[in-house]
Design a protein around this motif. Structure first.
Motif, PDB file in Angstrom:
ATOM      1  N   ASP A 276      52.746  51.349  56.249  1.00 50.19           N
ATOM      2  CA  ASP A 276      54.243  50.613  56.469  1.00 50.19           C
ATOM      3  C   ASP A 276      54.077  49.452  57.743  1.00 50.19           C
ATOM      4  OD1 ASP A 276      56.861  49.851  57.473  1.00 50.19           O
ATOM      5  OD2 ASP A 276      57.428  52.302  57.156  1.00 50.19           O
ATOM      6  N   SER A 277      54.169  48.465  56.852  1.00 52.24           N
ATOM      7  CA  SER A 277      53.737  47.303  57.956  1.00 52.24           C
ATOM      8  C   SER A 277      54.519  47.264  59.155  1.00 52.24           C
ATOM      9  CB  SER A 277      53.700  46.606  57.050  1.00 52.24           C
ATOM     10  OG  SER A 277      55.163  45.289  56.578  1.00 52.24           O
ATOM     11  N   GLU A 278      55.179  47.850  59.040  1.00 51.34           N
ATOM     12  CA  GLU A 278      56.780  47.498  60.718  1.00 51.34           C
ATOM     13  C   GLU A 278      56.412  48.874  61.165  1.00 51.34           C
ATOM     14  OE1 GLU A 278      60.942  49.275  59.398  1.00 51.34           O
ATOM     15  OE2 GLU A 278      60.996  47.260  57.993  1.00 51.34           O
ATOM     16  N   VAL A 279      55.169  49.201  60.724  1.00 52.68           N
ATOM     17  CA  VAL A 279      54.682  50.846  62.405  1.00 52.68           C
ATOM     18  C   VAL A 279      52.664  50.399  62.442  1.00 52.68           C
ATOM     19  CG1 VAL A 279      53.732  52.973  62.544  1.00 52.68           C
ATOM     20  CG2 VAL A 279      56.389  52.355  61.342  1.00 52.68           C
ATOM     21  N   PHE A 280      51.946  49.925  61.333  1.00 48.68           N
ATOM     22  CA  PHE A 280      50.731  49.658  61.194  1.00 48.68           C
ATOM     23  C   PHE A 280      50.519  47.991  60.808  1.00 48.68           C
ATOM     24  CE2 PHE A 280      51.686  54.033  59.856  1.00 48.68           C
ATOM     25  CZ  PHE A 280      51.389  54.431  60.489  1.00 48.68           C
ATOM     26  N   GLU A 281      50.146  47.223  61.482  1.00 52.89           N
ATOM     27  CA  GLU A 281      49.589  46.154  61.795  1.00 52.89           C
ATOM     28  C   GLU A 281      47.999  46.120  60.738  1.00 52.89           C
ATOM     29  OE1 GLU A 281      47.982  42.211  64.552  1.00 52.89           O
ATOM     30  OE2 GLU A 281      48.246  44.346  65.665  1.00 52.89           O
ATOM     31  N   ARG A 282      48.327  45.310  59.571  1.00 50.64           N
ATOM     32  CA  ARG A 282      47.124  45.338  58.866  1.00 50.64           C
ATOM     33  C   ARG A 282      46.937  46.811  58.472  1.00 50.64           C
ATOM     34  NH1 ARG A 282      42.739  44.959  61.623  1.00 50.64           N
ATOM     35  NH2 ARG A 282      43.837  44.990  63.401  1.00 50.64           N
ATOM     36  N   PRO A 283      47.705  47.191  58.011  1.00 49.98           N
ATOM     37  CA  PRO A 283      47.856  48.631  57.519  1.00 49.98           C
ATOM     38  C   PRO A 283      47.027  48.484  56.170  1.00 49.98           C
ATOM     39  CG  PRO A 283      50.562  47.284  56.624  1.00 49.98           C
ATOM     40  CD  PRO A 283      49.338  46.474  56.705  1.00 49.98           C
ATOM     41  N   GLU A 284      46.763  47.543  55.439  1.00 47.32           N
ATOM     42  CA  GLU A 284      45.793  47.962  54.086  1.00 47.32           C
ATOM     43  C   GLU A 284      44.561  47.736  54.607  1.00 47.32           C
ATOM     44  OE1 GLU A 284      46.757  48.716  51.243  1.00 47.32           O
ATOM     45  OE2 GLU A 284      48.781  47.765  51.976  1.00 47.32           O
ATOM     46  N   GLU A 285      44.234  47.425  55.957  1.00 48.22           N
ATOM     47  CA  GLU A 285      42.734  47.281  56.512  1.00 48.22           C
ATOM     48  C   GLU A 285      41.723  48.453  57.051  1.00 48.22           C
ATOM     49  OE1 GLU A 285      41.793  43.971  58.839  1.00 48.22           O
ATOM     50  OE2 GLU A 285      42.757  42.123  57.648  1.00 48.22           O
ATOM     51  N   ILE A 286      41.009  49.279  57.266  1.00 48.88           N
ATOM     52  CA  ILE A 286      40.587  50.098  57.861  1.00 48.88           C
ATOM     53  C   ILE A 286      40.206  49.512  59.532  1.00 48.88           C
ATOM     54  CG2 ILE A 286      39.567  52.497  57.530  1.00 48.88           C
ATOM     55  CD1 ILE A 286      39.178  52.658  54.912  1.00 48.88           C
ATOM     56  N   ASP A 287      40.857  50.225  60.078  1.00 46.50           N
ATOM     57  CA  ASP A 287      40.838  49.714  61.952  1.00 46.50           C
ATOM     58  C   ASP A 287      40.302  51.282  62.269  1.00 46.50           C
ATOM     59  OD1 ASP A 287      40.435  48.607  64.133  1.00 46.50           O
ATOM     60  OD2 ASP A 287      41.889  47.603  64.016  1.00 46.50           O
ATOM     61  N   PHE A 288      38.760  51.025  62.583  1.00 50.73           N
ATOM     62  CA  PHE A 288      38.501  52.530  64.059  1.00 50.73           C
ATOM     63  C   PHE A 288      39.422  52.763  64.777  1.00 50.73           C
ATOM     64  CE2 PHE A 288      35.251  53.272  60.586  1.00 50.73           C
ATOM     65  CZ  PHE A 288      36.034  54.034  59.950  1.00 50.73           C
ATOM     66  N   HIS A 289      39.509  50.706  65.174  1.00 48.99           N
ATOM     67  CA  HIS A 289      40.318  50.483  66.745  1.00 48.99           C
ATOM     68  C   HIS A 289      41.426  50.558  67.182  1.00 48.99           C
ATOM     69  CE1 HIS A 289      35.674  49.147  67.955  1.00 48.99           C
ATOM     70  NE2 HIS A 289      35.811  49.795  66.876  1.00 48.99           N
ATOM     71  N   ARG A 290      42.746  51.635  66.344  1.00 49.16           N
ATOM     72  CA  ARG A 290      43.464  50.822  66.274  1.00 49.16           C
ATOM     73  C   ARG A 290      44.158  52.027  67.971  1.00 49.16           C
ATOM     74  NH1 ARG A 290      46.064  48.744  61.847  1.00 49.16           N
ATOM     75  NH2 ARG A 290      45.271  48.715  60.285  1.00 49.16           N
ATOM     76  N   GLY A 291      43.725  52.979  67.971  1.00 56.72           N
ATOM     77  CA  GLY A 291      44.142  53.289  69.217  1.00 56.72           C
ATOM     78  C   GLY A 291      45.126  54.626  68.516  1.00 56.72           C
TER      79      GLY A 291
END
Length: 397
Positions: free
Chosen positions: A317-332
């Motif tokens: 959900d893009s309302e919750v996750f920025e760039r949701p289609e990317e895997i980012d190990f630094h999201r926190g």
């Protein structure tokens, strides 16, 4: 027909393709986040996909799991959980059973198992490296590890673990009610015998503790069998498939594996991000039944309506996750819903996290050159299953 006069579409909209979200699901539910669908078994229901709505369905007591236990309730799985299953209960029955088993699945209790899990993983990797590459990682590591851990916790003899794997595998077939019912019966019969042994001669394993009649409110044999089936199916199938799915994803997306080799401290964050990104279930989860009229994202849900939640979509959900289609190990901090939410949040979530972390820590330390031994498009996948996963994962190093 829906209230808007639209034809009710059959769900799932298309076949499962590896770990990809169905593009039709993404398109249709992007336009209609609460959508009327025809489920594979039992009739029509509402499909919910937005993060906030899914959290509501999973946690609001007006969406009942107990009311969805009947054979004719709309659902995505061939056989609904039995009435005695903790997954098919509401409070206070659910609270009573969960309270009894929860003390064995606290963060502290599971962390105490970490050395034994690490020992088991290292032993499996020893066997793997002694054989030399290429080897099927699914056969030598991803499937043996979780069944070994959960069987040791419950007190199941090692000699019986292969049978448990077969039964759990059969239990989670999507479209074969007879096979699923047979597997549940086999598991139940075995656990009944094991419980009788624990009643006669108490032990300090989990099943022995649960079978103890020293509690003010002891569990019945039927309740114990149901708990054992639930713990085995959750502790084996989902974790085993996710180990394989994690490794597949890391080895097929450029740079992800190397990030963890270069910076192993990222592994706990990587486990959370991969849990968010990878849609583990092939379909929406267990049905809930609305117990009163209510509104969800502007859609009226009537009392008695069936509702299913699509966790894979909610986790993108893009309302919750920025760039949701990317895997980012630094999201926190990652508020993913892979382990559920509310009172039915997965009991074994912490155990799964520890197993996944230990596997990745061990592999990046001992086999930093790990890579697929065949092109990714040649891998075979387990189809018609509730849980997604590779059938085999040939690797070398």
């Amino acid at each position: 027909m829906t209230a808007a006069g639209e034809e009710v579409r059959a769900y799932p909209f298309g076949p499962v393709d590896r770990l990809d979200l169905d593009p039709t699901l993404v398109q249709v539910c992007g336009e209609r986040p609460v959508l009327r669908v025809r489920l594979p078994f039992g009739g029509d229901g509402w499909l919910v996909t937005r993060h906030a709505d899914v959290k509501t369905v999973l946690s609001d007591p007006r969406f009942s799991r107990a009311a969805a236990a009947g054979a004719h309730v709309p659902r995505t799985v061939a056989v609904p959980p039995p009435l005695t299953s903790i997954m098919g209960m509401d409070p206070p029955d659910h609270s009573r059973l969960r309270r009894r088993v929860m003390r064995s699945f606290t963060v502290r209790s599971i962390d105490a198992l970490r050395p034994r899990i690490r020992e088991t993983v290292n032993g499996l990797v020893d066997t793997m490296t002694a054989a030399g590459g290429p080897v099927d990682l699914a056969a030598v590591l991803t499937w043996p590890l979780p069944i070994t851990v959960i069987c040791e916790m419950l007190g199941v003899p090692p000699a019986d673990q292969d049978r448990f794997t077969e039964w759990v595998d059969g239990l989670l077939i999507l479209d074969d009610p007879e096979q699923s019912a047979w597997a549940r019966e086999q598991l139940g019969d075995y656990l009944e015998d094991l419980i009788a042994q624990r009643r006669a001669a108490p032990t300090d394993d989990l099943l022995g503790e649960l079978a103890s009649d020293n509690e003010k409110d002891p569990l019945s044999d039927e309740e114990l069998v149901s708990l054992g089936v639930s713990l085995l199916s959750a502790g084996q199938e989902a974790t085993a498939n996710q180990i394989g799915n994690f490794v597949y994803t890391l080895l097929t997306q450029p740079g992800l594996w190397q990030q963890l080799v270069d910076e192993p401290s990222l592994i706990p964050d990587a486990v959370e991000e991969l849990s968010r990104f990878i849609p583990i279930s092939a379909t929406a989860g267990f049905t809930r039944i609305a117990t009163e009229d209510l509104e969800l994202n502007g859609q009226l849900i009537r009392a008695g309506d069936a509702v299913v939640a699509e966790l894979g979509m909610a986790n993108r959900d893009s309302e919750v996750f920025e760039r949701p289609e990317e895997i980012d190990f630094h999201r926190g901090q990652i508020p993913h819903l892979t382990f559920g939410h509310g009172i039915h949040h997965c009991l074994g979530a912490q155990l799964a996290r520890v197993e996944l972390c230990v596997v990745l820590e061990t592999l990046v330390a001992r086999l930093p050159g790990l890579r697929l031994a065949v092109p990714a498009d040649q891998l075979s996948w387990r189809t018609e299953r509730l849980i997604r996963g590779v059938a085999a994962l040939p690797v070398t190093w």
